[in-house]
Design a protein around this motif. Sequence first.
Motif, PDB file in Angstrom:
ATOM      1  N   VAL A  78    -109.900 -15.950 -55.758  1.00 21.94           N
ATOM      2  CA  VAL A  78    -109.177 -16.717 -56.763  1.00 21.94           C
ATOM      3  C   VAL A  78    -110.077 -17.468 -57.740  1.00 21.94           C
ATOM      4  O   VAL A  78    -109.589 -18.290 -58.500  1.00 21.94           O
ATOM      5  CB  VAL A  78    -108.224 -17.711 -56.076  1.00 21.94           C
ATOM      6  N   ASN A  81    -108.663 -17.129 -60.881  1.00 24.11           N
ATOM      7  CA  ASN A  81    -107.200 -17.154 -60.775  1.00 24.11           C
ATOM      8  C   ASN A  81    -106.568 -15.771 -60.935  1.00 24.11           C
ATOM      9  O   ASN A  81    -105.503 -15.632 -61.515  1.00 24.11           O
ATOM     10  CB  ASN A  81    -106.597 -18.129 -61.798  1.00 24.11           C
ATOM     11  N   TYR A 109    -104.032 -17.241 -50.993  1.00 28.55           N
ATOM     12  CA  TYR A 109    -103.108 -17.854 -51.948  1.00 28.55           C
ATOM     13  C   TYR A 109    -102.482 -19.073 -51.293  1.00 28.55           C
ATOM     14  O   TYR A 109    -102.656 -19.300 -50.088  1.00 28.55           O
ATOM     15  CB  TYR A 109    -102.024 -16.859 -52.402  1.00 28.55           C
ATOM     16  N   ALA A 114    -104.133 -21.092 -56.600  1.00 27.77           N
ATOM     17  CA  ALA A 114    -104.044 -19.707 -56.137  1.00 27.77           C
ATOM     18  C   ALA A 114    -102.599 -19.295 -55.875  1.00 27.77           C
ATOM     19  O   ALA A 114    -101.890 -19.931 -55.112  1.00 27.77           O
ATOM     20  CB  ALA A 114    -104.867 -19.524 -54.876  1.00 27.77           C
ATOM     21  N   LYS A 115    -102.226 -18.206 -56.527  1.00 23.86           N
ATOM     22  CA  LYS A 115    -100.917 -17.615 -56.307  1.00 23.86           C
ATOM     23  C   LYS A 115    -101.120 -16.212 -55.749  1.00 23.86           C
ATOM     24  O   LYS A 115    -102.193 -15.651 -55.846  1.00 23.86           O
ATOM     25  CB  LYS A 115    -100.153 -17.558 -57.631  1.00 23.86           C
ATOM     26  N   HIS A 116    -100.083 -15.673 -55.155  1.00 25.29           N
ATOM     27  CA  HIS A 116    -100.176 -14.326 -54.596  1.00 25.29           C
ATOM     28  C   HIS A 116    -100.390 -13.326 -55.728  1.00 25.29           C
ATOM     29  O   HIS A 116     -99.786 -13.429 -56.781  1.00 25.29           O
ATOM     30  CB  HIS A 116     -98.902 -13.997 -53.823  1.00 25.29           C
ATOM     31  N   TYR A 136    -102.284 -16.772 -46.632  1.00 30.18           N
ATOM     32  CA  TYR A 136    -101.902 -18.100 -47.102  1.00 30.18           C
ATOM     33  C   TYR A 136    -102.887 -19.174 -46.630  1.00 30.18           C
ATOM     34  O   TYR A 136    -103.339 -19.154 -45.507  1.00 30.18           O
ATOM     35  CB  TYR A 136    -100.489 -18.438 -46.602  1.00 30.18           C
TER      36      TYR A 136
END
Length: 160
Positions: A78, A81, A109, A114-116, A136
């Motif tokens: 990430v 990002n 994430y 951080a997103k999936h 996660y």
Amino acid sequence: MKKIIFSLIFTLICGLGYPQKSIIIGDSQSNYIALNSKEATLYLPLYKVGIGLSGLNKLVTKNTVKAETKFVFISIGVNDNYKYLNIGFEKNLKRVFPNAKFYLVQGSYGWGNAKHFNYNYYKNFNFSIISPGIGYGDPHKNKESYRLIGKKIDYIIKNE
């Protein structure tokens, strides 16, 4: 922490003496992945804490051809990002590792920004996706997911 430092020193010493056929490259999660694999080693010229895909791509472009490498496992987390521009990363990897199969380790994430991320984009470049991913939460410790990823990497190397 001592285990990680020992792993890095051991990888450096061993990596200087013989060609590496199965390597792990990328960001800070790469060292945890390498720590949990018996078959693949951390390739220090293409490993850097805090590196994003653009930075990793710059390191790849400076490398000479490594025809003996059969497997490249990539941790691209990430640090940027998950914003991947058309920077020629795939093409550069294939130039440096012309005989290798490429595998992406799904990142983390759910912490910081951080997103999936959907890694299926990389299937267009004949990169395989390793499951399970790091998953996660904060990835900066030796989580159970790293043990499972290491086991999967070892299976791939022994059976392909």
